[in-house]
Design a protein around this motif. Structure first.
Motif, PDB file in Angstrom:
ATOM      1  N   LEU A 102       0.810  -1.213   0.000  1.00 10.27           N
ATOM      2  CA  LEU A 102       0.000   0.000   0.000  1.00 10.27           C
ATOM      3  C   LEU A 102       0.847   1.267   0.000  1.00 10.27           C
ATOM      4  CD1 LEU A 102      -2.977  -0.876   2.375  1.00 10.27           C
ATOM      5  CD2 LEU A 102      -2.771  -1.197  -0.096  1.00 10.27           C
ATOM      6  N   LYS A 103       2.173   1.125   0.108  1.00 15.01           N
ATOM      7  CA  LYS A 103       3.062   2.274  -0.047  1.00 15.01           C
ATOM      8  C   LYS A 103       3.244   2.617  -1.520  1.00 15.01           C
ATOM      9  CE  LYS A 103       6.757   2.583   2.478  1.00 15.01           C
ATOM     10  NZ  LYS A 103       8.080   2.233   3.028  1.00 15.01           N
ATOM     11  N   GLY A 104       2.615   1.809  -2.373  1.00 12.47           N
ATOM     12  CA  GLY A 104       2.704   2.030  -3.806  1.00 12.47           C
ATOM     13  C   GLY A 104       1.357   2.377  -4.406  1.00 12.47           C
ATOM     14  N   CYS A 105       1.383   2.753  -5.668  1.00 14.96           N
ATOM     15  CA  CYS A 105       0.194   3.128  -6.420  1.00 14.96           C
ATOM     16  C   CYS A 105       0.012   2.120  -7.558  1.00 14.96           C
ATOM     17  CB  CYS A 105       0.365   4.539  -6.977  1.00 14.96           C
ATOM     18  SG  CYS A 105      -1.079   5.209  -7.813  1.00 14.96           S
ATOM     19  N   GLN A 110      -7.759   8.630 -13.575  1.00 13.02           N
ATOM     20  CA  GLN A 110      -7.337   8.122 -14.879  1.00 13.02           C
ATOM     21  C   GLN A 110      -6.995   9.272 -15.804  1.00 13.02           C
ATOM     22  OE1 GLN A 110     -10.828   5.974 -16.227  1.00 13.02           O
ATOM     23  NE2 GLN A 110     -11.623   7.759 -17.296  1.00 13.02           N
ATOM     24  N   CYS A 111      -6.206   8.933 -16.845  1.00 13.48           N
ATOM     25  CA  CYS A 111      -5.873   9.905 -17.890  1.00 13.48           C
ATOM     26  C   CYS A 111      -5.693   9.137 -19.192  1.00 13.48           C
ATOM     27  CB  CYS A 111      -4.614  10.696 -17.531  1.00 13.48           C
ATOM     28  SG  CYS A 111      -3.087   9.708 -17.503  1.00 13.48           S
ATOM     29  N   GLU A 112      -5.556   9.854 -20.271  1.00  6.50           N
ATOM     30  CA  GLU A 112      -5.352   9.231 -21.570  1.00  6.50           C
ATOM     31  C   GLU A 112      -3.951   8.629 -21.658  1.00  6.50           C
ATOM     32  OE1 GLU A 112      -7.476   8.830 -24.086  1.00  6.50           O
ATOM     33  OE2 GLU A 112      -9.127   9.891 -23.092  1.00  6.50           O
ATOM     34  N   ALA A 113      -3.862   7.405 -22.158  1.00  6.11           N
ATOM     35  CA  ALA A 113      -2.565   6.802 -22.460  1.00  6.11           C
ATOM     36  C   ALA A 113      -2.236   7.112 -23.916  1.00  6.11           C
ATOM     37  CB  ALA A 113      -2.605   5.300 -22.219  1.00  6.11           C
ATOM     38  N   ALA A 114      -0.993   7.479 -24.170  1.00  3.24           N
ATOM     39  CA  ALA A 114      -0.607   7.889 -25.522  1.00  3.24           C
ATOM     40  C   ALA A 114      -0.159   6.718 -26.387  1.00  3.24           C
ATOM     41  CB  ALA A 114       0.510   8.929 -25.447  1.00  3.24           C
ATOM     42  N   GLY A 115      -0.012   5.538 -25.790  1.00  5.17           N
ATOM     43  CA  GLY A 115       0.422   4.376 -26.556  1.00  5.17           C
ATOM     44  C   GLY A 115       0.989   3.308 -25.647  1.00  5.17           C
ATOM     45  N   GLY A 116       1.508   2.257 -26.261  1.00  4.80           N
ATOM     46  CA  GLY A 116       2.076   1.142 -25.514  1.00  4.80           C
ATOM     47  C   GLY A 116       2.015  -0.122 -26.339  1.00  4.80           C
ATOM     48  N   ASN A 117       2.559  -1.203 -25.801  1.00  3.12           N
ATOM     49  CA  ASN A 117       2.564  -2.464 -26.536  1.00  3.12           C
ATOM     50  C   ASN A 117       1.811  -3.555 -25.774  1.00  3.12           C
ATOM     51  OD1 ASN A 117       4.346  -2.865 -24.453  1.00  3.12           O
ATOM     52  ND2 ASN A 117       6.042  -3.609 -25.742  1.00  3.12           N
ATOM     53  N   GLY A 118       0.735  -3.164 -25.086  1.00  3.08           N
ATOM     54  CA  GLY A 118      -0.062  -4.139 -24.339  1.00  3.08           C
ATOM     55  C   GLY A 118      -0.540  -3.535 -23.033  1.00  3.08           C
ATOM     56  N   ASN A 119      -1.381  -4.274 -22.336  1.00  7.16           N
ATOM     57  CA  ASN A 119      -1.880  -3.817 -21.043  1.00  7.16           C
ATOM     58  C   ASN A 119      -0.832  -4.049 -19.960  1.00  7.16           C
ATOM     59  OD1 ASN A 119      -4.300  -3.083 -22.199  1.00  7.16           O
ATOM     60  ND2 ASN A 119      -5.346  -4.978 -21.671  1.00  7.16           N
ATOM     61  N   VAL A 120      -0.542  -3.006 -19.207  1.00  9.22           N
ATOM     62  CA  VAL A 120       0.453  -3.056 -18.135  1.00  9.22           C
ATOM     63  C   VAL A 120      -0.264  -2.942 -16.793  1.00  9.22           C
ATOM     64  CG1 VAL A 120       2.411  -1.851 -17.089  1.00  9.22           C
ATOM     65  CG2 VAL A 120       2.277  -2.073 -19.572  1.00  9.22           C
ATOM     66  N   LYS A 121       0.175  -3.717 -15.815  1.00  3.53           N
ATOM     67  CA  LYS A 121      -0.375  -3.642 -14.459  1.00  3.53           C
ATOM     68  C   LYS A 121       0.776  -3.758 -13.478  1.00  3.53           C
ATOM     69  CE  LYS A 121      -3.865  -5.663 -11.374  1.00  3.53           C
ATOM     70  NZ  LYS A 121      -4.922  -6.699 -11.231  1.00  3.53           N
ATOM     71  N   ILE A 122       1.096  -2.654 -12.787  1.00  2.07           N
ATOM     72  CA  ILE A 122       2.230  -2.611 -11.863  1.00  2.07           C
ATOM     73  C   ILE A 122       1.843  -1.861 -10.593  1.00  2.07           C
ATOM     74  CG2 ILE A 122       3.995  -2.727 -13.675  1.00  2.07           C
ATOM     75  CD1 ILE A 122       4.308   0.328 -13.421  1.00  2.07           C
ATOM     76  N   VAL A 123       2.575  -2.119  -9.516  1.00  3.17           N
ATOM     77  CA  VAL A 123       2.431  -1.334  -8.289  1.00  3.17           C
ATOM     78  C   VAL A 123       3.748  -0.591  -8.095  1.00  3.17           C
ATOM     79  CG1 VAL A 123       1.957  -1.345  -5.822  1.00  3.17           C
ATOM     80  CG2 VAL A 123       0.854  -3.032  -7.304  1.00  3.17           C
ATOM     81  N   CYS A 124       3.698   0.718  -8.324  1.00  2.00           N
ATOM     82  CA  CYS A 124       4.904   1.549  -8.306  1.00  2.00           C
ATOM     83  C   CYS A 124       5.005   2.283  -6.970  1.00  2.00           C
ATOM     84  CB  CYS A 124       4.848   2.556  -9.449  1.00  2.00           C
ATOM     85  SG  CYS A 124       6.330   3.559  -9.625  1.00  2.00           S
ATOM     86  N   PRO A 125       6.164   2.266  -6.311  1.00  2.00           N
ATOM     87  CA  PRO A 125       6.320   3.006  -5.048  1.00  2.00           C
ATOM     88  C   PRO A 125       5.926   4.472  -5.188  1.00  2.00           C
ATOM     89  CG  PRO A 125       8.221   1.599  -5.427  1.00  2.00           C
ATOM     90  CD  PRO A 125       7.401   1.548  -6.686  1.00  2.00           C
ATOM     91  N   ALA A 126       5.239   4.988  -4.173  1.00  2.00           N
ATOM     92  CA  ALA A 126       4.811   6.388  -4.203  1.00  2.00           C
ATOM     93  C   ALA A 126       6.007   7.318  -4.348  1.00  2.00           C
ATOM     94  CB  ALA A 126       4.029   6.718  -2.931  1.00  2.00           C
ATOM     95  N   ARG A 127       7.088   6.965  -3.691  1.00  2.00           N
ATOM     96  CA  ARG A 127       8.285   7.805  -3.752  1.00  2.00           C
ATOM     97  C   ARG A 127       8.841   7.876  -5.176  1.00  2.00           C
ATOM     98  NH1 ARG A 127      13.454   5.900  -2.009  1.00  2.00           N
ATOM     99  NH2 ARG A 127      14.980   7.564  -2.165  1.00  2.00           N
ATOM    100  N   THR A 128       8.777   6.771  -5.891  1.00  2.00           N
ATOM    101  CA  THR A 128       9.222   6.746  -7.285  1.00  2.00           C
ATOM    102  C   THR A 128       8.380   7.694  -8.124  1.00  2.00           C
ATOM    103  OG1 THR A 128      10.002   4.464  -7.111  1.00  2.00           O
ATOM    104  CG2 THR A 128       9.516   5.282  -9.318  1.00  2.00           C
ATOM    105  N   LEU A 129       7.071   7.624  -7.961  1.00  2.00           N
ATOM    106  CA  LEU A 129       6.185   8.498  -8.731  1.00  2.00           C
ATOM    107  C   LEU A 129       6.437   9.965  -8.406  1.00  2.00           C
ATOM    108  CD1 LEU A 129       2.855   6.471  -8.508  1.00  2.00           C
ATOM    109  CD2 LEU A 129       4.359   6.721 -10.491  1.00  2.00           C
ATOM    110  N   THR A 130       6.703  10.264  -7.138  1.00  5.74           N
ATOM    111  CA  THR A 130       7.000  11.646  -6.750  1.00  5.74           C
ATOM    112  C   THR A 130       8.262  12.141  -7.441  1.00  5.74           C
ATOM    113  OG1 THR A 130       5.938  11.346  -4.588  1.00  5.74           O
ATOM    114  CG2 THR A 130       7.479  13.173  -4.797  1.00  5.74           C
ATOM    115  N   GLU A 131       9.292  11.288  -7.502  1.00  9.24           N
ATOM    116  CA  GLU A 131      10.541  11.694  -8.160  1.00  9.24           C
ATOM    117  C   GLU A 131      10.359  11.834  -9.661  1.00  9.24           C
ATOM    118  OE1 GLU A 131      12.996  12.825  -6.573  1.00  9.24           O
ATOM    119  OE2 GLU A 131      12.154  12.228  -4.645  1.00  9.24           O
TER     120      GLU A 131
END
Length: 366
Positions: free
Chosen positions: A153-156, A179-200
């Motif tokens: 839960l320390k991640g998003c 949510q926001c618009e995704a500009a592209g990609g090569n498939g559906n991604v599902k990850i839990v990213c640390p909040a601190r990483t997103l802040t940086e």
């Protein structure tokens, strides 16, 4: 190692990289910035076991080499000489810093002690506009947990699906979904990213219309912005299913001016400052919300007009959680939806449902 560079450029790079220096470690080298000079490029790198940040700057390299120096002290010191050209070199005393007619020394560690960072970009990726990602992070990351009781839960939670990037964050008392618009990609991604990483990452972004590509591989995230590269570990495990938390329907809804409600809650919060639960009470009745707060300092009682539908209700809540959600929304009118005094309630913009916030009420004995 010896190089000459602009103090301001070096200071900016040191401040950026030092965000990845560890502050709680028994391994001194993780508190360091690794400085390397080669081919008229100086590379600064820091790593705390979870996040690494690398930044390259131009310099006049007179002698190639590398060394590690305490990141906090180095970035603070270079910030004080940012208006001058500086000469950085290694010597018997460690790291030597010369500026104008002065010189200083800092203890240093061999670069060989710095851990190896494997930050190669994977094949899986998604793309998003910088401004959209910056806004998405600001609307959700404050709801991430800060304690270690449930590390995930320390991640998003970030998910790409149907051309959208969805973000979910919660700490056990409140939840943010946006949510926001995704500009592209090569498939559906599902990850839990640390909040601190997103802040940086947010700090790295200018917030313009440029498209950012974020790579994911083997529980690692890799993103590059200009001359700065961030690599981060991702959390593993099962994240909370948001569909099981949001109520399917509500018995009371209230539309109100966001600015007026923020001002009223802020005034009520003044007198409960320091209270454990930041307790304020909403009484929804007859097209008004009566906002009250009581403490040893005094009490507040204010009425905010709006548009009500459904049953009358009296509910207690954490004033800070309410303010955080209100300030993350961006329309003039917001909608509050309730069921019972002990059931979670939600906040969202009146017209746009791109962001929703769920807050647990506070149970009172009254």
């Amino acid at each position: 190692m010896k190089f000459i560079c602009d103090g301001l450029v070096l200071s900016d790079a040191a401040v950026t990289v030092s965000k990845a220096c560890s502050t709680k470690t028994t391994t001194p080298v993780l508190e360091c910035i690794k400085i390397g000079a080669q081919n008229d490029v100086v590379t600064l790198l820091a790593y705390d076991g979870e996040i690494s940040i690398e930044k390259k700057i131009k310099a006049d390299v007179l002698e190639e080499g590398e060394i590690c120096v305490n990141g906090r002290f180095f970035s603070d010191f270079i910030g004080k000489v940012s208006g001058m050209n500086v000469v950085i070199s290694t010597g018997d005393k460690g790291l030597e810093i010369r500026y104008e007619d002065s010189e200083s020394f800092m203890q240093a560690l061999p670069a060989s002690e710095f851990p190896s960072i494997k930050g190669e970009a994977g094949e899986e990726y998604f793309e998003v506009k910088e401004a959209a990602l910056k806004a998405l992070i600001s609307k959700t990351v404050f709801c991430c947990a800060t304690d270690e009781s449930r590390p995930i839960l320390k991640g998003c939670l970030l998910e790409t699906e149907g051309g959208k990037l969805h973000a979910t964050a919660l700490d056990g008392y409140r939840m943010a979904v946006s949510q926001c618009e995704a500009a592209g990609g090569n498939g559906n991604v599902k990850i839990v990213c640390p909040a601190r990483t997103l802040t940086e990452i947010s700090r790295m972004l200018e917030g313009g219309d440029e498209t950012l590509k974020i790579y994911v591989a083997k529980n690692m995230l890799f993103v590059s912005v200009d001359d700065t590269v961030l690599t981060s570990r991702l959390y593993t495990g099962e994240f909370v299913n948001k569909s099981n938390i949001f109520p399917p329907a509500f018995s009371t809804q209230f539309c109100v001016s966001r600015a007026e409600l923020i001002e009223s809650v802020e005034r009520a919060s003044v007198l409960i400052r320091g209270d454990k639960n930041n307790l304020i009470i909403f009484e929804v009745k007859g097209g008004n919300i009566l906002i009250t707060a009581n403490s040893e300092i005094g009490n507040v009682s204010e009425c905010v007009k709006g548009e009500m539908s459904g049953k009358e209700l009296k509910i207690a809540m954490n004033g800070k959680f309410m303010l955080d959600a209100l300030k993350a929304l961006d329309e003039d009118k917001v909608k509050l939806s309730f069921n019972t005094p002990i059931a979670p309630f939600t906040l969202e913009n009146k017209d746009s449902q791109e962001s929703s916030y769920l807050i647990l009420p506070v149970r009172t004995t009254a």
